[in-house]
Design a protein around this motif. Structure first.
Motif, PDB file in Angstrom:
ATOM      1  N   GLU A 138       9.235  -7.692   7.613  1.00  0.00           N
ATOM      2  CA  GLU A 138       7.993  -7.391   7.943  1.00  0.00           C
ATOM      3  C   GLU A 138       7.415  -7.377   6.812  1.00  0.00           C
ATOM      4  O   GLU A 138       7.574  -6.962   5.579  1.00  0.00           O
ATOM      5  CB  GLU A 138       8.011  -5.839   8.581  1.00  0.00           C
ATOM      6  N   PRO A 139       5.954  -7.951   6.951  1.00  0.00           N
ATOM      7  CA  PRO A 139       5.088  -7.904   5.902  1.00  0.00           C
ATOM      8  C   PRO A 139       4.864  -6.332   5.214  1.00  0.00           C
ATOM      9  O   PRO A 139       4.902  -5.543   6.012  1.00  0.00           O
ATOM     10  CB  PRO A 139       3.750  -8.659   6.117  1.00  0.00           C
ATOM     11  N   VAL A 140       4.138  -6.447   3.989  1.00  0.00           N
ATOM     12  CA  VAL A 140       3.899  -5.164   3.351  1.00  0.00           C
ATOM     13  C   VAL A 140       2.403  -4.752   4.224  1.00  0.00           C
ATOM     14  O   VAL A 140       1.838  -5.458   4.611  1.00  0.00           O
ATOM     15  CB  VAL A 140       3.265  -5.149   1.830  1.00  0.00           C
ATOM     16  N   PRO A 141       2.435  -3.411   4.757  1.00  0.00           N
ATOM     17  CA  PRO A 141       1.254  -3.092   5.557  1.00  0.00           C
ATOM     18  C   PRO A 141      -0.102  -3.297   4.930  1.00  0.00           C
ATOM     19  O   PRO A 141       0.082  -2.840   3.795  1.00  0.00           O
ATOM     20  CB  PRO A 141       1.600  -1.668   5.949  1.00  0.00           C
ATOM     21  N   ALA A 142      -0.876  -3.693   5.307  1.00  0.00           N
ATOM     22  CA  ALA A 142      -2.248  -4.030   4.700  1.00  0.00           C
ATOM     23  C   ALA A 142      -2.984  -2.632   4.572  1.00  0.00           C
ATOM     24  O   ALA A 142      -2.951  -1.880   5.239  1.00  0.00           O
ATOM     25  CB  ALA A 142      -3.150  -4.875   5.590  1.00  0.00           C
ATOM     26  N   LEU A 143      -3.455  -2.463   3.349  1.00  0.00           N
ATOM     27  CA  LEU A 143      -4.259  -1.232   2.895  1.00  0.00           C
ATOM     28  C   LEU A 143      -5.832  -1.460   3.374  1.00  0.00           C
ATOM     29  O   LEU A 143      -6.329  -2.298   2.516  1.00  0.00           O
ATOM     30  CB  LEU A 143      -4.130  -1.004   1.311  1.00  0.00           C
ATOM     31  N   PHE A 144      -6.158  -0.694   4.408  1.00  0.00           N
ATOM     32  CA  PHE A 144      -7.539  -0.708   4.945  1.00  0.00           C
ATOM     33  C   PHE A 144      -8.115  -2.215   5.116  1.00  0.00           C
ATOM     34  O   PHE A 144      -9.035  -2.680   4.704  1.00  0.00           O
ATOM     35  CB  PHE A 144      -8.441   0.023   4.149  1.00  0.00           C
ATOM     36  N   GLY A 145      -7.188  -3.028   5.642  1.00  0.00           N
ATOM     37  CA  GLY A 145      -7.388  -4.587   5.948  1.00  0.00           C
ATOM     38  C   GLY A 145      -7.519  -5.637   4.885  1.00  0.00           C
ATOM     39  O   GLY A 145      -7.953  -6.432   5.015  1.00  0.00           O
ATOM     40  N   GLN A 146      -7.097  -5.027   3.417  1.00  0.00           N
ATOM     41  CA  GLN A 146      -7.128  -5.975   2.351  1.00  0.00           C
ATOM     42  C   GLN A 146      -6.049  -6.908   2.367  1.00  0.00           C
ATOM     43  O   GLN A 146      -4.908  -6.450   2.955  1.00  0.00           O
ATOM     44  CB  GLN A 146      -7.131  -4.938   1.131  1.00  0.00           C
ATOM     45  N   SER A 147      -6.171  -7.895   1.747  1.00  0.00           N
ATOM     46  CA  SER A 147      -4.907  -8.907   1.525  1.00  0.00           C
ATOM     47  C   SER A 147      -4.396  -8.627   0.074  1.00  0.00           C
ATOM     48  O   SER A 147      -4.923  -7.980  -0.722  1.00  0.00           O
ATOM     49  CB  SER A 147      -5.488 -10.346   1.661  1.00  0.00           C
ATOM     50  N   VAL A 148      -3.125  -9.150  -0.022  1.00  0.00           N
ATOM     51  CA  VAL A 148      -2.495  -8.985  -1.511  1.00  0.00           C
ATOM     52  C   VAL A 148      -2.887 -10.218  -2.139  1.00  0.00           C
ATOM     53  O   VAL A 148      -3.090 -11.274  -1.819  1.00  0.00           O
ATOM     54  CB  VAL A 148      -1.109  -8.824  -0.970  1.00  0.00           C
ATOM     55  N   VAL A 149      -3.426  -9.823  -3.426  1.00  0.00           N
ATOM     56  CA  VAL A 149      -3.740 -10.964  -4.302  1.00  0.00           C
ATOM     57  C   VAL A 149      -2.744 -11.191  -5.452  1.00  0.00           C
ATOM     58  O   VAL A 149      -2.751 -12.121  -6.155  1.00  0.00           O
ATOM     59  CB  VAL A 149      -5.013 -10.879  -4.899  1.00  0.00           C
ATOM     60  N   ASP A 150      -1.825 -10.097  -5.778  1.00  0.00           N
ATOM     61  CA  ASP A 150      -0.716 -10.529  -6.920  1.00  0.00           C
ATOM     62  C   ASP A 150       0.228  -9.353  -6.515  1.00  0.00           C
ATOM     63  O   ASP A 150      -0.030  -8.317  -5.910  1.00  0.00           O
ATOM     64  CB  ASP A 150      -1.352 -10.021  -8.099  1.00  0.00           C
ATOM     65  N   VAL A 151       1.343  -9.831  -7.146  1.00  0.00           N
ATOM     66  CA  VAL A 151       2.727  -8.802  -6.928  1.00  0.00           C
ATOM     67  C   VAL A 151       3.358  -8.629  -8.271  1.00  0.00           C
ATOM     68  O   VAL A 151       3.391  -9.636  -9.048  1.00  0.00           O
ATOM     69  CB  VAL A 151       3.458  -9.302  -5.807  1.00  0.00           C
ATOM     70  N   THR A 152       4.260  -7.486  -8.669  1.00  0.00           N
ATOM     71  CA  THR A 152       5.033  -7.629  -9.643  1.00  0.00           C
ATOM     72  C   THR A 152       6.137  -6.537  -9.113  1.00  0.00           C
ATOM     73  O   THR A 152       6.173  -5.723  -8.376  1.00  0.00           O
ATOM     74  CB  THR A 152       4.388  -7.185 -10.824  1.00  0.00           C
ATOM     75  N   ALA A 153       7.257  -6.758  -9.993  1.00  0.00           N
ATOM     76  CA  ALA A 153       8.301  -5.631  -9.692  1.00  0.00           C
ATOM     77  C   ALA A 153       9.115  -5.541 -11.089  1.00  0.00           C
ATOM     78  O   ALA A 153       8.871  -6.374 -12.160  1.00  0.00           O
ATOM     79  CB  ALA A 153       9.437  -6.576  -8.818  1.00  0.00           C
ATOM     80  N   ALA A 154       9.382  -4.573 -11.318  1.00  0.00           N
ATOM     81  CA  ALA A 154      10.256  -3.885 -12.335  1.00  0.00           C
ATOM     82  C   ALA A 154      11.112  -2.699 -12.235  1.00  0.00           C
ATOM     83  O   ALA A 154      11.006  -2.095 -11.337  1.00  0.00           O
ATOM     84  CB  ALA A 154       9.055  -3.215 -13.370  1.00  0.00           C
ATOM     85  N   GLU A 155      12.370  -2.813 -12.746  1.00  0.00           N
ATOM     86  CA  GLU A 155      13.401  -2.094 -12.428  1.00  0.00           C
ATOM     87  C   GLU A 155      13.517  -1.650 -10.905  1.00  0.00           C
ATOM     88  O   GLU A 155      13.924  -2.554 -10.132  1.00  0.00           O
ATOM     89  CB  GLU A 155      13.352  -0.990 -13.296  1.00  0.00           C
ATOM     90  N   ASN A 156      13.264  -0.549 -10.642  1.00  0.00           N
ATOM     91  CA  ASN A 156      13.314  -0.197  -9.090  1.00  0.00           C
ATOM     92  C   ASN A 156      11.845   0.250  -8.741  1.00  0.00           C
ATOM     93  O   ASN A 156      11.728   1.343  -7.967  1.00  0.00           O
ATOM     94  CB  ASN A 156      14.228   1.157  -8.949  1.00  0.00           C
TER      95      ASN A 156
END
Length: 128
Positions: free
Chosen positions: A81-99
């Motif tokens: 499943e995709p990350v649920p949209a926040l108030f209809g916004q799309s995702v423009v960048d992602v990052t991950a660190a440790e946990n």
């Protein structure tokens, strides 16, 4: 890829190149960026969706649970499943660190999920 543990991909030269298994994110999914950290990843797609998979013990997948995702065939492709949209916004960048995983939304909002250390964004298991 390999972290030096049994079963890791990339330790054997025959598990790389043409022999490297591709990831299935679903039909017509074009990956723009993948960010990985300790045992989990988040992918950003050209259509503005994002998907998380891997270890979920600290809530870093944003699925309001702490289970791992991606081992079962139902956790891949369209089942991831995709990350649920926040108030209809799309995702423009992602990052991950440790946990932890973070997304930047199209209106500039930042959402993070997973464990937090003092002075960091609050620990949570859902995108807010």
């Amino acid at each position: 890829l390999a972290r030096g543990e049994p079963g890791d991909v990339g330790l054997d030269p025959f598990s790389m190149g043409e022999n490297l298994t591709s990831l299935n994110f679903g039909t017509n999914r074009e990956v723009k960026k993948i960010a990985c950290a300790d045992y989990h990843c988040i992918a950003l797609f050209k259509d503005g969706d994002a998907k998380t998979w891997g270890a979920g013990d600290a809530g870093q997948l944003g699925k309001d649970a702490t289970e791992d995702v991606g081992l079962a065939s139902t956790d891949r492709g369209e089942g991831l499943e995709p990350v649920p949209a926040l108030f209809g916004q799309s995702v423009v960048d992602v990052t991950a660190a440790e946990n932890r995983s973070c997304v930047v939304w199209s209106l500039g909002d930042l959402s993070c999920t997973g464990a937090a250390m003092p002075g960091q964004v609050n620990s949570q298991t859902v995108w807010q």
